[in-house]
Design a protein around this motif. Structure first.
Motif, mmCIF file in Angstrom:
data_model
loop_
_atom_site.group_PDB
_atom_site.id
_atom_site.type_symbol
_atom_site.label_atom_id
_atom_site.label_comp_id
_atom_site.label_asym_id
_atom_site.label_seq_id
_atom_site.Cartn_x
_atom_site.Cartn_y
_atom_site.Cartn_z
ATOM 1 N N LEU A 101 64.226 13.061 72.110
ATOM 2 C CA LEU A 101 64.138 14.078 71.061
ATOM 3 C C LEU A 101 63.378 13.576 69.834
ATOM 4 O O LEU A 101 63.074 14.360 68.934
ATOM 5 C CB LEU A 101 65.536 14.526 70.637
ATOM 6 C CG LEU A 101 66.405 15.180 71.709
ATOM 7 C CD1 LEU A 101 67.770 15.538 71.133
ATOM 8 C CD2 LEU A 101 65.726 16.408 72.286
ATOM 9 N N GLY A 102 63.070 12.290 69.799
ATOM 10 C CA GLY A 102 62.374 11.737 68.640
ATOM 11 C C GLY A 102 63.323 11.609 67.472
ATOM 12 O O GLY A 102 64.466 11.208 67.611
ATOM 13 N N GLY A 103 62.839 11.948 66.280
ATOM 14 C CA GLY A 103 63.680 11.892 65.100
ATOM 15 C C GLY A 103 63.501 10.607 64.312
ATOM 16 O O GLY A 103 62.534 9.863 64.502
ATOM 17 N N PHE A 104 64.448 10.342 63.417
ATOM 18 C CA PHE A 104 64.329 9.243 62.459
ATOM 19 C C PHE A 104 64.165 7.898 63.154
ATOM 20 O O PHE A 104 64.889 7.564 64.094
ATOM 21 C CB PHE A 104 65.558 9.198 61.560
ATOM 22 C CG PHE A 104 65.520 8.096 60.531
ATOM 23 C CD1 PHE A 104 64.904 8.299 59.308
ATOM 24 C CD2 PHE A 104 66.092 6.854 60.795
ATOM 25 C CE1 PHE A 104 64.863 7.277 58.355
ATOM 26 C CE2 PHE A 104 66.053 5.838 59.850
ATOM 27 C CZ PHE A 104 65.430 6.055 58.628
ATOM 28 N N GLN A 105 63.195 7.131 62.668
ATOM 29 C CA GLN A 105 63.006 5.761 63.111
ATOM 30 C C GLN A 105 62.657 4.912 61.885
ATOM 31 O O GLN A 105 62.158 5.424 60.884
ATOM 32 C CB GLN A 105 61.907 5.658 64.167
ATOM 33 C CG GLN A 105 60.547 6.156 63.730
ATOM 34 C CD GLN A 105 59.532 6.136 64.873
ATOM 35 O OE1 GLN A 105 59.890 6.041 66.047
ATOM 36 N NE2 GLN A 105 58.266 6.221 64.530
ATOM 37 N N CYS A 106 62.943 3.626 61.958
ATOM 38 C CA CYS A 106 62.678 2.772 60.803
ATOM 39 C C CYS A 106 62.434 1.339 61.236
ATOM 40 O O CYS A 106 62.646 0.976 62.400
ATOM 41 C CB CYS A 106 63.835 2.837 59.797
ATOM 42 S SG CYS A 106 65.408 2.180 60.410
ATOM 43 N N CYS A 107 61.998 0.535 60.276
ATOM 44 C CA CYS A 107 61.646 -0.863 60.524
ATOM 45 C C CYS A 107 62.516 -1.756 59.637
ATOM 46 O O CYS A 107 62.052 -2.252 58.602
ATOM 47 C CB CYS A 107 60.153 -1.059 60.223
ATOM 48 S SG CYS A 107 59.461 -2.604 60.819
ATOM 49 N N PRO A 108 63.772 -1.956 60.016
ATOM 50 C CA PRO A 108 64.700 -2.692 59.144
ATOM 51 C C PRO A 108 64.333 -4.157 58.945
ATOM 52 O O PRO A 108 64.614 -4.731 57.895
ATOM 53 C CB PRO A 108 66.046 -2.534 59.856
ATOM 54 C CG PRO A 108 65.702 -2.238 61.276
ATOM 55 C CD PRO A 108 64.431 -1.458 61.231
ATOM 56 N N GLU A 109 63.718 -4.771 59.931
ATOM 57 C CA GLU A 109 63.354 -6.181 59.794
ATOM 58 C C GLU A 109 62.267 -6.371 58.738
ATOM 59 O O GLU A 109 62.251 -7.380 58.023
ATOM 60 C CB GLU A 109 62.900 -6.741 61.134
ATOM 61 C CG GLU A 109 62.716 -8.239 61.162
ATOM 62 C CD GLU A 109 63.997 -9.026 60.933
ATOM 63 O OE1 GLU A 109 63.885 -10.232 60.631
ATOM 64 O OE2 GLU A 109 65.106 -8.448 61.038
ATOM 65 N N LEU A 110 61.369 -5.393 58.606
ATOM 66 C CA LEU A 110 60.359 -5.457 57.553
ATOM 67 C C LEU A 110 61.019 -5.356 56.178
ATOM 68 O O LEU A 110 60.604 -6.035 55.238
ATOM 69 C CB LEU A 110 59.330 -4.346 57.738
ATOM 70 C CG LEU A 110 58.242 -4.236 56.663
ATOM 71 C CD1 LEU A 110 57.445 -5.527 56.571
ATOM 72 C CD2 LEU A 110 57.327 -3.054 56.945
ATOM 73 N N PHE A 111 62.037 -4.510 56.059
ATOM 74 C CA PHE A 111 62.775 -4.415 54.797
ATOM 75 C C PHE A 111 63.425 -5.752 54.472
ATOM 76 O O PHE A 111 63.342 -6.234 53.334
ATOM 77 C CB PHE A 111 63.834 -3.315 54.900
ATOM 78 C CG PHE A 111 64.655 -3.120 53.653
ATOM 79 C CD1 PHE A 111 64.211 -2.282 52.642
ATOM 80 C CD2 PHE A 111 65.862 -3.775 53.491
ATOM 81 C CE1 PHE A 111 64.960 -2.101 51.485
ATOM 82 C CE2 PHE A 111 66.631 -3.600 52.345
ATOM 83 C CZ PHE A 111 66.166 -2.754 51.332
ATOM 84 N N ARG A 112 64.053 -6.363 55.452
ATOM 85 C CA ARG A 112 64.752 -7.636 55.233
ATOM 86 C C ARG A 112 63.785 -8.740 54.808
ATOM 87 O O ARG A 112 64.097 -9.557 53.939
ATOM 88 C CB ARG A 112 65.495 -8.057 56.502
ATOM 89 C CG ARG A 112 66.371 -9.289 56.323
ATOM 90 C CD ARG A 112 67.098 -9.650 57.598
ATOM 91 N NE ARG A 112 66.220 -10.285 58.567
ATOM 92 C CZ ARG A 112 65.932 -11.595 58.600
ATOM 93 N NH1 ARG A 112 66.457 -12.416 57.693
ATOM 94 N NH2 ARG A 112 65.139 -12.089 59.544
ATOM 95 N N ARG A 113 62.601 -8.745 55.397
ATOM 96 C CA ARG A 113 61.646 -9.835 55.166
ATOM 97 C C ARG A 113 60.447 -9.362 54.342
ATOM 98 O O ARG A 113 59.361 -9.920 54.439
ATOM 99 C CB ARG A 113 61.179 -10.384 56.513
ATOM 100 C CG ARG A 113 62.293 -10.979 57.350
ATOM 101 C CD ARG A 113 61.860 -11.208 58.795
ATOM 102 N NE ARG A 113 60.653 -12.033 58.874
ATOM 103 C CZ ARG A 113 59.943 -12.180 60.012
ATOM 104 N NH1 ARG A 113 60.331 -11.555 61.124
ATOM 105 N NH2 ARG A 113 58.862 -12.931 60.027
ATOM 106 N N PHE A 114 60.642 -8.341 53.520
ATOM 107 C CA PHE A 114 59.517 -7.710 52.843
ATOM 108 C C PHE A 114 58.718 -8.696 51.993
ATOM 109 O O PHE A 114 57.484 -8.720 52.042
ATOM 110 C CB PHE A 114 59.994 -6.543 51.976
ATOM 111 C CG PHE A 114 58.880 -5.870 51.226
ATOM 112 C CD1 PHE A 114 58.012 -5.008 51.884
ATOM 113 C CD2 PHE A 114 58.676 -6.122 49.879
ATOM 114 C CE1 PHE A 114 56.965 -4.391 51.210
ATOM 115 C CE2 PHE A 114 57.629 -5.509 49.190
ATOM 116 C CZ PHE A 114 56.772 -4.646 49.865
ATOM 117 N N ASP A 115 59.376 -9.497 51.177
ATOM 118 C CA ASP A 115 58.651 -10.414 50.297
ATOM 119 C C ASP A 115 57.826 -11.412 51.109
ATOM 120 O O ASP A 115 56.683 -11.733 50.748
ATOM 121 C CB ASP A 115 59.626 -11.151 49.383
ATOM 122 C CG ASP A 115 60.218 -10.244 48.318
ATOM 123 O OD1 ASP A 115 59.629 -9.179 48.049
ATOM 124 O OD2 ASP A 115 61.278 -10.588 47.764
#
Length: 341
Positions: A199-213
């Motif tokens: 069905l698709g829907g919300f997806q995200c990249c949590p590891e990029l958030f964690r290691r953003f800097d």
């Protein structure tokens, strides 16, 4: 944020400032916020996940039956038959390219119906946003529903011309991530049905958030401020599993998007709903919010909110009834008035 726009203080004693009740400035990013009041809905583990990965899921934020009623309303509002996929792709003229894109993405131009307000003034939903902001004096965003059938026909994403930079429905940030001190923004959805991968829907990249800097330090100075270029093997894109009535809240600094619906005959359905620190000193904005609720006019806080072209809400039903909490979340009543949420 433009330096020409005055920053209004939030009703809360916490140092939140904003011009539009959409993005905020504060001394500390939400990922670094130190709690000053007890958690109401989130567990300590939930809050740690929120600060580490940029999103959190609140199970059964509203009853599953309430979510199903909202789903039924989304079908009815658009004149679509949930049992007849042949009705899901009506031929229509578009007011603009944006109008076409919103149809492709499945947005439902309803903002003020009683069922929508019932979710907004649900105590568990409100308490979850209090937890992430560490602030009780909030306003709710006057947002809409989404009902996304399989992305074929006149809902095919191929109808939207691809771009090299800027917004991309597949993966983007909600704020300019190239700024030294990015503004803070929070968004959320309530699932109106159970999610399935196709069905698709919300997806995200949590590891990029964690290691953003760490990631940012390796990027060119002219990188895209809202569209990330990442190796998805190193920074996986995930789709959190949601059930009808679940609330997902995400930080504007987590790269996210909406995957296409590749199913044969299923739909992805959600209510967009977020809360931000109330800007009661911004009298013009407060009045516009109240007027939108009172007259069922399309909210003006975001340029992508268009309203239904054929039969606006004001021609369908009257204003929603509000609880005391709902009145404060709208701005009809001040958080300084007697009574606790």
């Amino acid at each position: 944020m433009s330096s020409e726009s005055p920053l209004f203080p939030a009703a809360s004693p916490l140092p939140y400032r904003s011009a539009d009740a959409d993005t905020y400035q504060a001394p500390a990013q939400l990922r670094d916020l130190a709690k000053t009041v007890p958690l109401r809905v989130l567990s300590a583990e939930d809050f740690a996940h929120w600060q580490t990965y940029g999103y959190v899921v609140v199970r059964e934020a509203i009853p599953a039956e309430s979510a199903r009623k909202l789903l039924d309303f989304a079908w009815e509002f658009q004149g679509l038959d949930p049992h007849d996929p042949g009705t899901w792709y009506p031929e229509r003229e578009y007011r603009s390219d944006l109008d076409r894109d919103l149809h492709v993405y499945g947005f439902v131009e309803a903002y003020q119906h009683q069922l929508i307000w019932d979710s907004r003034q649900a105590q568990r939903v409100y308490d979850a946003f209090v937890d992430v902001w560490d602030c009780a004096e909030l306003w709710v965003t006057l947002d809409r529903l989404n009902l996304n059938p399989p992305n074929v026909g006149n809902r095919s994403r191929e109808l939207i011309a691809p771009t090299e930079r800027g917004f991309d429905i597949d993966l983007h940030w909600d704020v300019d991530t190239t700024l030294a001190d990015p503004p803070q923004r929070v968004q959320g959805i309530i699932a109106l049905n159970d999610t399935e991968p196709e069905l698709g829907g919300f997806q995200c990249c949590p590891e990029l958030f964690r290691r953003f800097d760490e990631w940012k330090s390796t990027q060119p100075e002219d990188r895209d401020p809202i569209r990330p270029r990442v190796d998805r093997a190193e920074y996986p894109v995930i789709r959190p599993r949601l059930y009808a009535g679940d609330l997902l809240i995400w930080n504007g600094m987590v790269a996210h998007g909406v995957a296409p619906n590749t199913s044969a005959d299923g739909v992805r359905a959600v209510q967009y709903l977020a809360m931000m620190p109330a800007l009661e000193a911004h009298e013009e904005l407060r009045r516009s919010r109240v007027e939108s609720w009172r007259t069922l006019s399309t909210p003006t806080w975001n340029a992508t909110l268009l309203g239904d072209a054929a039969r606006p809400e004001a021609d369908r039903y009257g204003p929603a009834g509000l609880t005391e909490l709902g009145e404060k979340l709208l701005g009809l009543r001040s958080w300084n008035d007697a009574g606790e949420a």
